[in-house]
Design a protein around this motif. Structure first.
Motif, PDB file in Angstrom:
ATOM      1  N   PRO A 169       0.787  -1.228   0.000  1.00  0.00           N
ATOM      2  CA  PRO A 169       0.000   0.000   0.000  1.00  0.00           C
ATOM      3  C   PRO A 169       0.831   1.298   0.000  1.00  0.00           C
ATOM      4  CG  PRO A 169       0.109  -0.864   2.214  1.00  0.00           C
ATOM      5  CD  PRO A 169       0.792  -1.872   1.343  1.00  0.00           C
ATOM      6  N   PHE A 170       2.119   1.208   0.318  1.00  0.00           N
ATOM      7  CA  PHE A 170       2.920   2.423   0.361  1.00  0.00           C
ATOM      8  C   PHE A 170       3.432   2.814  -1.026  1.00  0.00           C
ATOM      9  CE2 PHE A 170       3.029   0.682   4.637  1.00  0.00           C
ATOM     10  CZ  PHE A 170       2.669   1.797   5.380  1.00  0.00           C
ATOM     11  N   THR A 171       3.723   1.834  -1.852  1.00  0.00           N
ATOM     12  CA  THR A 171       4.172   2.120  -3.221  1.00  0.00           C
ATOM     13  C   THR A 171       2.940   2.267  -4.121  1.00  0.00           C
ATOM     14  OG1 THR A 171       4.421  -0.269  -3.524  1.00  0.00           O
ATOM     15  CG2 THR A 171       6.410   0.996  -3.009  1.00  0.00           C
ATOM     16  N   ASP A 172       2.210   3.369  -3.922  1.00  0.00           N
ATOM     17  CA  ASP A 172       0.939   3.550  -4.618  1.00  0.00           C
ATOM     18  C   ASP A 172       1.053   4.431  -5.865  1.00  0.00           C
ATOM     19  OD1 ASP A 172       1.406   5.980  -3.427  1.00  0.00           O
ATOM     20  OD2 ASP A 172      -0.488   6.073  -2.330  1.00  0.00           O
ATOM     21  N   ASN A 173       2.295   4.778  -6.257  1.00  0.00           N
ATOM     22  CA  ASN A 173       2.486   5.560  -7.475  1.00  0.00           C
ATOM     23  C   ASN A 173       3.942   5.458  -7.903  1.00  0.00           C
ATOM     24  OD1 ASN A 173       3.855   8.628  -6.978  1.00  0.00           O
ATOM     25  ND2 ASN A 173       3.192   7.511  -5.137  1.00  0.00           N
ATOM     26  N   GLY A 174       4.209   5.838  -9.127  1.00  0.00           N
ATOM     27  CA  GLY A 174       5.575   5.880  -9.630  1.00  0.00           C
ATOM     28  C   GLY A 174       6.089   4.541 -10.127  1.00  0.00           C
TER      29      GLY A 174
ATOM     30  N   LEU B  90      27.202   9.529  -4.407  1.00  0.00           N
ATOM     31  CA  LEU B  90      26.046   8.790  -3.910  1.00  0.00           C
ATOM     32  C   LEU B  90      24.874   9.059  -4.835  1.00  0.00           C
ATOM     33  CD1 LEU B  90      24.224   7.330  -1.779  1.00  0.00           C
ATOM     34  CD2 LEU B  90      24.052   9.552  -0.622  1.00  0.00           C
ATOM     35  N   SER B  91      24.254   8.010  -5.345  1.00  0.00           N
ATOM     36  CA  SER B  91      23.071   8.164  -6.189  1.00  0.00           C
ATOM     37  C   SER B  91      21.933   7.341  -5.607  1.00  0.00           C
ATOM     38  CB  SER B  91      23.359   7.728  -7.631  1.00  0.00           C
ATOM     39  OG  SER B  91      23.726   6.371  -7.684  1.00  0.00           O
ATOM     40  N   PHE B  92      20.710   7.846  -5.736  1.00  0.00           N
ATOM     41  CA  PHE B  92      19.550   7.102  -5.257  1.00  0.00           C
ATOM     42  C   PHE B  92      18.296   7.616  -5.949  1.00  0.00           C
ATOM     43  CE2 PHE B  92      20.319  10.617  -2.361  1.00  0.00           C
ATOM     44  CZ  PHE B  92      19.073  11.170  -2.138  1.00  0.00           C
ATOM     45  N   ALA B  93      17.271   6.772  -5.967  1.00  0.00           N
ATOM     46  CA  ALA B  93      15.966   7.129  -6.518  1.00  0.00           C
ATOM     47  C   ALA B  93      14.991   7.306  -5.367  1.00  0.00           C
ATOM     48  CB  ALA B  93      15.480   6.042  -7.472  1.00  0.00           C
ATOM     49  N   TYR B  94      14.065   8.257  -5.504  1.00  0.00           N
ATOM     50  CA  TYR B  94      13.164   8.549  -4.391  1.00  0.00           C
ATOM     51  C   TYR B  94      11.784   8.969  -4.893  1.00  0.00           C
ATOM     52  CZ  TYR B  94      14.564  13.357  -5.490  1.00  0.00           C
ATOM     53  OH  TYR B  94      14.816  14.538  -6.134  1.00  0.00           O
ATOM     54  N   ASN B  95      10.808   8.821  -4.028  1.00  0.00           N
ATOM     55  CA  ASN B  95       9.417   9.136  -4.344  1.00  0.00           C
ATOM     56  C   ASN B  95       8.679   9.281  -3.012  1.00  0.00           C
ATOM     57  OD1 ASN B  95       7.035   9.519  -5.766  1.00  0.00           O
ATOM     58  ND2 ASN B  95       6.703   7.347  -6.175  1.00  0.00           N
ATOM     59  N   ALA B  96       7.379   9.589  -3.092  1.00  0.00           N
ATOM     60  CA  ALA B  96       6.554   9.729  -1.893  1.00  0.00           C
ATOM     61  C   ALA B  96       5.261   8.969  -2.070  1.00  0.00           C
ATOM     62  CB  ALA B  96       6.248  11.205  -1.626  1.00  0.00           C
ATOM     63  N   ARG B  97       4.764   8.393  -0.992  1.00  0.00           N
ATOM     64  CA  ARG B  97       3.417   7.832  -1.008  1.00  0.00           C
ATOM     65  C   ARG B  97       2.426   8.975  -1.247  1.00  0.00           C
ATOM     66  NH1 ARG B  97       0.387   4.986   4.195  1.00  0.00           N
ATOM     67  NH2 ARG B  97      -1.093   3.712   3.015  1.00  0.00           N
ATOM     68  N   SER B  98       1.409   8.728  -2.062  1.00  0.00           N
ATOM     69  CA  SER B  98       0.525   9.835  -2.450  1.00  0.00           C
ATOM     70  C   SER B  98      -0.776   9.894  -1.671  1.00  0.00           C
ATOM     71  CB  SER B  98       0.204   9.748  -3.950  1.00  0.00           C
ATOM     72  OG  SER B  98      -0.530   8.571  -4.235  1.00  0.00           O
ATOM     73  N   CYS B  99      -1.063   8.884  -0.861  1.00  0.00           N
ATOM     74  CA  CYS B  99      -2.371   8.859  -0.193  1.00  0.00           C
ATOM     75  C   CYS B  99      -2.344   9.508   1.186  1.00  0.00           C
ATOM     76  CB  CYS B  99      -2.879   7.428  -0.072  1.00  0.00           C
ATOM     77  SG  CYS B  99      -2.213   6.546   1.354  1.00  0.00           S
TER      78      CYS B  99
ATOM     79  N   GLY C 165       3.584  10.393  -9.277  1.00  0.00           N
ATOM     80  CA  GLY C 165       2.430   9.988 -10.077  1.00  0.00           C
ATOM     81  C   GLY C 165       2.752   8.818 -10.977  1.00  0.00           C
ATOM     82  N   ASN C 166       2.516   8.975 -12.279  1.00  0.00           N
ATOM     83  CA  ASN C 166       2.762   7.885 -13.232  1.00  0.00           C
ATOM     84  C   ASN C 166       4.173   7.882 -13.789  1.00  0.00           C
ATOM     85  OD1 ASN C 166       0.093   6.895 -13.081  1.00  0.00           O
ATOM     86  ND2 ASN C 166      -0.603   8.463 -14.534  1.00  0.00           N
ATOM     87  N   ALA C 167       5.022   8.765 -13.318  1.00  0.00           N
ATOM     88  CA  ALA C 167       6.386   8.901 -13.835  1.00  0.00           C
ATOM     89  C   ALA C 167       7.353   7.982 -13.089  1.00  0.00           C
ATOM     90  CB  ALA C 167       6.836  10.351 -13.714  1.00  0.00           C
ATOM     91  N   PRO C 168       8.565   7.820 -13.616  1.00  0.00           N
ATOM     92  CA  PRO C 168       9.598   7.093 -12.865  1.00  0.00           C
ATOM     93  C   PRO C 168       9.971   7.843 -11.588  1.00  0.00           C
ATOM     94  CG  PRO C 168      10.189   7.285 -15.191  1.00  0.00           C
ATOM     95  CD  PRO C 168       9.015   8.190 -14.966  1.00  0.00           C
ATOM     96  N   PHE C 169      10.520   7.127 -10.619  1.00  0.00           N
ATOM     97  CA  PHE C 169      11.024   7.760  -9.408  1.00  0.00           C
ATOM     98  C   PHE C 169      12.023   8.852  -9.793  1.00  0.00           C
ATOM     99  CE2 PHE C 169      10.493   4.554  -5.685  1.00  0.00           C
ATOM    100  CZ  PHE C 169       9.200   4.262  -6.103  1.00  0.00           C
ATOM    101  N   ALA C 170      12.070   9.928  -8.997  1.00  0.00           N
ATOM    102  CA  ALA C 170      13.093  10.953  -9.188  1.00  0.00           C
ATOM    103  C   ALA C 170      14.447  10.386  -8.775  1.00  0.00           C
ATOM    104  CB  ALA C 170      12.760  12.181  -8.354  1.00  0.00           C
ATOM    105  N   THR C 171      15.510  10.902  -9.350  1.00  0.00           N
ATOM    106  CA  THR C 171      16.860  10.454  -9.002  1.00  0.00           C
ATOM    107  C   THR C 171      17.752  11.654  -8.727  1.00  0.00           C
ATOM    108  OG1 THR C 171      17.556  10.408 -11.326  1.00  0.00           O
ATOM    109  CG2 THR C 171      16.674   8.358 -10.396  1.00  0.00           C
TER     110      THR C 171
END
Length: 202
Positions: A43-48, A80-89, A115-121
């Protein structure tokens, strides 16, 4: 640099809703409400779209994950590189990630849902202060904010060849040194006497 479980696949499919901490998340030390979801299944990975494979780490509320980096060369620059996103609900709280290496801040990022895009990096640079340092990601926003992380990597950074320009200003009697901003990891050293050695100019 060898990073254990960089894309959070080693935990496999975690039972709903995905919490693992305070038990270790393979390779990582976590506090509080942290765990692993499969991208798109929640339920946390609800987008991206996750950056690497299916596993995604989530850090909910004011919690953090960390891992000790070993075998670094003190004084060397690393990327250091990483991909990140946020839960949207939920209550719409936007997470904020605070990234530290060896206790020093290397990144502070407000994290909107993609949203529907890849995670930001992102890529950030740090200078190793010792051979072993702690890498930590903390979610520091209030409310029911959840940070999503994926595809974390650390690599030795070799800056491209740098051309130094030197000019003389006769009006003021000064010599000016200039170099491109891309010259990460270099430093200017000076010496009053070549027999006494060089030190950082500051």
């Amino acid at each position: 640099v060898v990073l254990r479980n960089p894309s959070f696949e080693a935990s496999g499919v975690v039972a709903y809703p995905g919490y693992i901490a305070p038990q270790p998340i393979d390779g990582w030390t976590a506090t509080g409400d942290c765990g692993v979801n499969r991208s798109g299944e929640g339920p946390f990975t609800d987008n991206g779209l996750a950056a690497d494979q299916r596993g995604v780490l989530f850090v909910q509320h004011l919690n953090a994950v960390s891992q000790e980096l070993t075998g670094l060369e003190p004084g060397a620059v690393y990327q250091l590189s990483f991909a990140y996103n946020a839960r949207s609900c939920c209550d719409g709280a936007q997470p904020h990630v605070s990234v530290t290496v060896g206790g020093s801040s290397v990144a502070e990022i407000d994290v909107p849902a993609v949203g529907n895009a890849p995670f930001a990096t992102t890529n950030v640079f740090f200078t190793a202060t010792s051979s072993n340092v702690l890498l930590a990601f903390a979610q520091t926003a209030g409310g029911d904010a959840t940070l999503l992380l994926d595809d974390v990597h650390v690599a030795f950074f070799r800056s491209p060849e740098v051309r130094l320009s030197i000019s003389y200003d006769p009006e003021f009697g000064v010599i000016r040194l200039a170099w491109p901003a891309t010259a990460v990891g270099y430093r200017v050293e000076i010496a009053a006497d070549l027999n006494e050695g060089f030190f950082d100019s500051g």
